[in-house]
Design a protein around this motif. Structure first.
Motif, mmCIF file in Angstrom:
data_model
loop_
_atom_site.group_PDB
_atom_site.id
_atom_site.type_symbol
_atom_site.label_atom_id
_atom_site.label_comp_id
_atom_site.label_asym_id
_atom_site.label_seq_id
_atom_site.Cartn_x
_atom_site.Cartn_y
_atom_site.Cartn_z
ATOM 1 N N PRO A 1 30.049 -15.877 -0.054
ATOM 2 C CA PRO A 1 29.609 -16.848 0.998
ATOM 3 C C PRO A 1 29.797 -16.088 2.314
ATOM 4 O O PRO A 1 30.798 -15.119 2.412
ATOM 5 C CB PRO A 1 30.509 -17.946 0.952
ATOM 6 N N GLY A 2 28.813 -15.850 3.153
ATOM 7 C CA GLY A 2 28.933 -14.897 4.156
ATOM 8 C C GLY A 2 28.634 -13.456 3.986
ATOM 9 O O GLY A 2 28.660 -12.666 5.060
ATOM 10 N N GLY A 3 27.911 -13.421 2.834
ATOM 11 C CA GLY A 3 27.828 -11.759 2.461
ATOM 12 C C GLY A 3 26.503 -11.308 3.282
ATOM 13 O O GLY A 3 25.718 -12.010 3.572
ATOM 14 N N LEU A 4 26.125 -10.053 3.090
ATOM 15 C CA LEU A 4 25.291 -9.445 3.979
ATOM 16 C C LEU A 4 24.139 -8.886 3.098
ATOM 17 O O LEU A 4 24.373 -8.422 2.031
ATOM 18 C CB LEU A 4 25.769 -8.179 4.672
ATOM 19 N N LEU A 5 23.019 -9.045 3.563
ATOM 20 C CA LEU A 5 21.713 -8.805 2.799
ATOM 21 C C LEU A 5 20.942 -7.623 3.817
ATOM 22 O O LEU A 5 20.673 -8.169 5.067
ATOM 23 C CB LEU A 5 20.832 -9.890 2.330
ATOM 24 N N LEU A 6 20.555 -6.662 3.380
ATOM 25 C CA LEU A 6 19.706 -5.515 4.239
ATOM 26 C C LEU A 6 18.570 -5.186 3.679
ATOM 27 O O LEU A 6 18.421 -4.701 2.571
ATOM 28 C CB LEU A 6 20.659 -4.245 4.503
ATOM 29 N N LEU A 7 17.548 -5.657 4.301
ATOM 30 C CA LEU A 7 15.949 -5.292 3.800
ATOM 31 C C LEU A 7 15.542 -4.214 4.614
ATOM 32 O O LEU A 7 15.273 -4.223 5.946
ATOM 33 C CB LEU A 7 15.339 -6.518 3.676
ATOM 34 N N ALA A 8 14.926 -3.303 3.879
ATOM 35 C CA ALA A 8 13.982 -2.194 4.701
ATOM 36 C C ALA A 8 12.608 -2.268 3.989
ATOM 37 O O ALA A 8 12.356 -2.434 2.867
ATOM 38 C CB ALA A 8 14.499 -0.866 4.436
ATOM 39 N N PHE A 9 11.320 -2.260 4.733
ATOM 40 C CA PHE A 9 10.203 -2.635 4.109
ATOM 41 C C PHE A 9 9.265 -1.848 5.108
ATOM 42 O O PHE A 9 9.560 -1.470 6.060
ATOM 43 C CB PHE A 9 9.875 -4.212 4.092
ATOM 44 N N PHE A 10 7.851 -2.005 4.914
ATOM 45 C CA PHE A 10 6.770 -1.443 5.624
ATOM 46 C C PHE A 10 6.292 -2.760 6.330
ATOM 47 O O PHE A 10 6.009 -3.608 5.706
ATOM 48 C CB PHE A 10 5.725 -0.951 4.590
ATOM 49 N N GLU A 11 6.155 -2.646 7.517
ATOM 50 C CA GLU A 11 5.902 -3.687 8.388
ATOM 51 C C GLU A 11 4.380 -3.813 8.541
ATOM 52 O O GLU A 11 3.733 -2.881 8.666
ATOM 53 C CB GLU A 11 6.610 -3.704 9.915
ATOM 54 N N SER A 12 3.853 -5.175 8.537
ATOM 55 C CA SER A 12 2.043 -5.230 8.539
ATOM 56 C C SER A 12 1.576 -4.951 10.160
ATOM 57 O O SER A 12 0.282 -5.309 9.884
ATOM 58 C CB SER A 12 1.975 -6.493 8.054
ATOM 59 N N GLU A 13 2.363 -4.968 11.107
ATOM 60 C CA GLU A 13 1.941 -4.520 12.280
ATOM 61 C C GLU A 13 0.726 -5.491 13.022
ATOM 62 O O GLU A 13 -0.117 -5.187 13.107
ATOM 63 C CB GLU A 13 1.425 -3.034 12.338
ATOM 64 N N GLY A 14 1.149 -6.889 12.710
ATOM 65 C CA GLY A 14 0.182 -7.803 13.410
ATOM 66 C C GLY A 14 -0.582 -8.501 12.244
ATOM 67 O O GLY A 14 -1.218 -9.580 12.671
ATOM 68 N N GLU A 15 -0.748 -7.665 11.121
ATOM 69 C CA GLU A 15 -1.574 -8.231 9.976
ATOM 70 C C GLU A 15 -0.681 -9.245 9.179
ATOM 71 O O GLU A 15 0.487 -9.376 9.213
ATOM 72 C CB GLU A 15 -2.059 -7.334 9.327
ATOM 73 N N PRO A 16 -1.442 -10.204 8.304
ATOM 74 C CA PRO A 16 -0.736 -10.801 7.357
ATOM 75 C C PRO A 16 -0.063 -9.943 6.407
ATOM 76 O O PRO A 16 -0.402 -8.885 6.490
ATOM 77 C CB PRO A 16 -1.626 -12.006 6.894
ATOM 78 N N VAL A 17 0.489 -10.627 5.251
ATOM 79 C CA VAL A 17 0.934 -9.535 4.016
ATOM 80 C C VAL A 17 -0.185 -8.781 3.480
ATOM 81 O O VAL A 17 -1.321 -9.350 3.132
ATOM 82 C CB VAL A 17 1.600 -10.551 3.039
ATOM 83 N N THR A 18 0.061 -7.577 3.474
ATOM 84 C CA THR A 18 -1.094 -6.629 3.126
ATOM 85 C C THR A 18 -0.917 -5.864 2.108
ATOM 86 O O THR A 18 0.286 -5.275 2.284
ATOM 87 C CB THR A 18 -1.710 -5.820 4.501
ATOM 88 N N VAL A 19 -1.507 -5.498 0.991
ATOM 89 C CA VAL A 19 -1.387 -4.556 -0.181
ATOM 90 C C VAL A 19 -1.850 -3.254 0.383
ATOM 91 O O VAL A 19 -2.681 -3.042 1.278
ATOM 92 C CB VAL A 19 -2.226 -4.988 -0.987
ATOM 93 N N PHE A 20 -1.210 -2.172 -0.005
ATOM 94 C CA PHE A 20 -1.638 -0.858 0.537
ATOM 95 C C PHE A 20 -1.372 0.041 -0.550
ATOM 96 O O PHE A 20 -0.661 -0.054 -1.763
ATOM 97 C CB PHE A 20 -0.687 -0.442 1.688
ATOM 98 N N ASP A 21 -1.919 1.219 -0.401
ATOM 99 C CA ASP A 21 -1.781 2.085 -1.654
ATOM 100 C C ASP A 21 -0.569 3.132 -1.578
ATOM 101 O O ASP A 21 -0.580 4.305 -1.164
ATOM 102 C CB ASP A 21 -2.807 3.191 -1.434
ATOM 103 N N HIS A 22 0.546 2.628 -1.872
ATOM 104 C CA HIS A 22 1.749 3.241 -1.981
ATOM 105 C C HIS A 22 1.576 4.515 -3.037
ATOM 106 O O HIS A 22 0.943 4.526 -3.934
ATOM 107 C CB HIS A 22 3.042 2.274 -2.491
#
Length: 214
Positions: A143-164
């Protein structure tokens, strides 16, 4: 959940195949002052302020972020789907703990972790499959634990698949990712968006979330 093993196996196999060149990539966000490193420091400060405890990096790859968190004074360990990546991490950082495992079914007790870091790892989860991952993160966090997410943001678009460069991945609107985490019992502490640096294609997003107190 639809065919849960197919994309997990595909991701693990892809990272196994490219583990050595991937591990050789420069980690500029950790090796020099940067916004990315500042956000990791903020996460570490928040975990320590809450009393500390074990911190799991999920999707740790060859281990540099886990090692960085350890250097910030955290009891950090890494988990990754790729056996080859875990082997490289153990070789590079023999004093740290690294385990093979999946983010959606962690071999951790309820409330065991003080913090979780997902540093560009949830990007490989198909969007329709992602909500249960946040439920699992919530389960293993105290309880009260922290979650840190790092990700590539879609820059105004909806969820977008890309060529990682390794395997299929998705860019997320920061608000949508925060909404999914909130649905699992997380409250936003802060966020950071930064523009691509030279050699990068996409905006980077970071979310710091706190698990519900009870």
């Amino acid at each position: 959940m639809t065919e849960p093993t197919s994309y997990l196996r595909r991701t693990a196999d892809a990272y196994d195949a490219l583990a050595l060149p991937y591990a050789a990539l420069a980690r500029d966000d950790l090796e020099a002052p940067s916004l990315d490193r500042t956000f990791l420091q903020a996460f570490a400060d928040q975990v320590r302020a809450a009393g500390g405890g074990p911190v799991a990096e999920l999707g740790c790859g060859p281990g540099p972020v886990t090692a960085h968190l350890h250097g910030l004074g955290l009891d950090a360990f890494g988990i990754d789907l790729s056996p080859v990546m875990i082997g490289l991490a153990r070789e590079a950082y023999p004093d740290l703990r690294f385990e093979i495992g999946s983010m959606d079914a962690l071999e951790l007790a309820d409330g065991e972790a003080a913090g979780i870091v997902s540093w560009y790892s949830v990007i490989h989860v198909p969007p329709r499959e992602l909500p249960p991952y946040f439920d699992e993160f919530r389960r293993v966090l105290a309880p009260g634990g922290l979650l840190l997410l790092a990700f590539f943001e879609s820059e105004g678009e909806p969820v977008t698949v890309f060529d990682h460069r390794v395997t299929e991945a998705w860019r997320w609107p920061v608000d949508e990712l925060a909404r999914l985490a909130a649905g699992a019992g997380f409250t936003e502490v802060g966020r950071m968006l930064r523009e691509p640096r030279e050699g990068e294609r996409y905006r980077r997003g970071h979310l710091l979330m706190r698990a519900a107190a009870g």
